[in-house]
Enzyme design. Structure first.
Site, PDB file in Angstrom:
ATOM      1  N   SER A  74     -31.447  -1.440-110.608  1.00 30.63           N
ATOM      2  CA  SER A  74     -31.387  -3.038-110.731  1.00 30.63           C
ATOM      3  C   SER A  74     -29.859  -3.328-109.982  1.00 30.63           C
ATOM      4  O   SER A  74     -28.863  -2.778-109.653  1.00 30.63           O
ATOM      5  CB  SER A  74     -31.283  -3.385-112.025  1.00 30.63           C
ATOM      6  OG  SER A  74     -32.483  -3.224-112.583  1.00 30.63           O
ATOM      7  N   SER A 104     -37.192  -2.107-110.708  1.00 32.33           N
ATOM      8  CA  SER A 104     -35.747  -2.751-110.459  1.00 32.33           C
ATOM      9  C   SER A 104     -35.723  -4.079-111.231  1.00 32.33           C
ATOM     10  O   SER A 104     -37.019  -4.917-110.970  1.00 32.33           O
ATOM     11  CB  SER A 104     -35.636  -2.839-108.896  1.00 32.33           C
ATOM     12  OG  SER A 104     -36.465  -3.790-108.182  1.00 32.33           O
ATOM     13  N   ASP A 129     -33.779  -7.316-109.686  1.00 29.14           N
ATOM     14  CA  ASP A 129     -32.995  -7.919-108.807  1.00 29.14           C
ATOM     15  C   ASP A 129     -32.602  -9.510-108.922  1.00 29.14           C
ATOM     16  O   ASP A 129     -33.577 -10.380-108.878  1.00 29.14           O
ATOM     17  CB  ASP A 129     -33.703  -7.663-107.459  1.00 29.14           C
ATOM     18  CG  ASP A 129     -34.271  -6.141-107.213  1.00 29.14           C
ATOM     19  OD1 ASP A 129     -33.394  -5.243-107.700  1.00 29.14           O
ATOM     20  OD2 ASP A 129     -35.424  -5.959-107.063  1.00 29.14           O
TER      21      ASP A 129
END
Length: 347
Positions: free
Chosen positions: A228, A266, A268
């Site tokens: 991340s 992830s 983001d």
């Protein structure tokens, strides 16, 4: 402190884009922005911390700033995000930390904010906390950083140069199979006859195949897939929440340029705010109709480009300034080691 052999890419002649950086090439080039780190490196297992970003040094709850948030892939725990999206403003310090410390970070922000003079009757506030998971180098189950350690990061936040690499919320992070960390960069540019500054700070902890200034970087690390990143953008340009949200979204252009995988696993996040004094949401401005300056849509493109450039450079700065680190992989219950990026003028 960083080891003396760590050096930013720009010092090696590696530039990112066409716009010039500010004097420090940091988010603190935006006047009034303060940054503080709490860095915890203890024994064989503790490699974590917190990073505080304050849009200004006054009472943030009373004098809120316009803000916008954008999410590319939402596999994360970004506290306070819905109220930022709904009201378009920030009213507390921003804390970055590890995944399991988000609740304690909220407590830290709440306690610090409620103690500020003028907030004696405050009964509700929106703590803003971003996170990435540092469990590949840190015993994330050990309940560190503590509330008091994160309050310390807020209290010591200051203007000036920002320490980068394996510090604060980047102490235990990993990116591209290498040691990740905190990175920052800035741009100064002329828009509509005025000069504005834009700065970005990142907590880099994501996967992909590393590219530096458009070129694949050959290294011995195994490329990660997941992970991340949190990107915080500050500017003194007169922007309200709608165009700040658009500006935040451009940070992902810089992320993509570094070779990020942008994977299912992830988280983001990009958060942008304006420090322009005429846009500060004071009690008086919140109580009545008022006129405020704002750049029009047609003048946004140079700022969009600057956001892409500064985000890319901040990420590479995070890796370049990090140091090799031994730690503890919590999921695998064993020691771990991640090497650091090594750059040269021909990288």
């Amino acid at each position: 402190m960083q080891k003396p052999d760590r050096i930013r890419p720009r010092a090696l002649g590696i530039a990112f884009g066409r716009h010039e950086p500010g004097p420090l090439n940091a988010i603190t080039d935006v006047d009034g922005v303060l940054v503080g780190h709490a860095t915890l490196i203890e024994g064989e297992r503790t490699r974590t911390g917190a990073t505080a970003i304050l849009p200004h040094g006054d009472n943030l709850f009373q004098n809120k700033v316009p803000a916008g948030l954008k999410v590319l892939n939402g596999y994360g725990k970004f506290a306070g995000s819905t109220q930022v999206a709904e009201l378009g403003e920030i009213e507390t310090p921003i804390l970055l930390t590890n995944t399991l410390a988000v609740g304690r970070a909220i407590e830290a922000i709440n306690g610090w904010t409620l103690e500020q003079p003028g907030n004696e009757r405050v009964t509700s506030l929106n703590a803003v906390v971003g996170e990435t998971n540092d469990s590949r180098l840190n015993d994330i189950r050990a309940l560190r950083p503590s509330v008091s350690e994160m309050v310390c990061a807020i209290k010591i936040a200051r203007a000036g140069a920002v320490e980068e690499g394996a510090v604060g919320a980047g102490t235990g992070t990993v990116a591209f199979g290498l040691k990740g960390g905190i990175g920052t960069a800035s741009r100064r540019l002329a828009v509509a006859g005025e000069t504005y500054t834009l700065g970005v700070l990142v907590q880099a902890n994501f996967g992909g195949s590393l590219r530096i200034d458009g070129r694949a970087h050959d290294n011995s690390a195994v490329a990660d897939k997941d992970g991340s990143i949190v990107m915080v953008l500050a500017t003194d340009a007169p922007l309200q929440s709608r165009n700040l949200t658009r500006l935040a979204e451009r940070c992902f252009g810089g992320l993509a340029r570094t070779g990020a995988a942008l994977s299912n696993g992830s988280g983001d996040y990009a958060l942008a705010f304006s420090t322009h004094p005429a846009l500060r949401r004071t009690p008086a401005r919140r109580s009545e109709v008022c006129e405020t300056p704002e750049l029009p849509n047609e003048k946004m493109s140079p700022l969009f480009e600057a956001a892409i450039e500064a985000s890319e450079e901040a990420i590479i700065n995070a890796l370049a300034m990090a140091v090799p680190m031994e730690g503890y992989d919590t999921a695998k219950a064993r020691p771990s080691f991640y090497d650091a990026l090594r750059l040269s003028a021909d990288s």
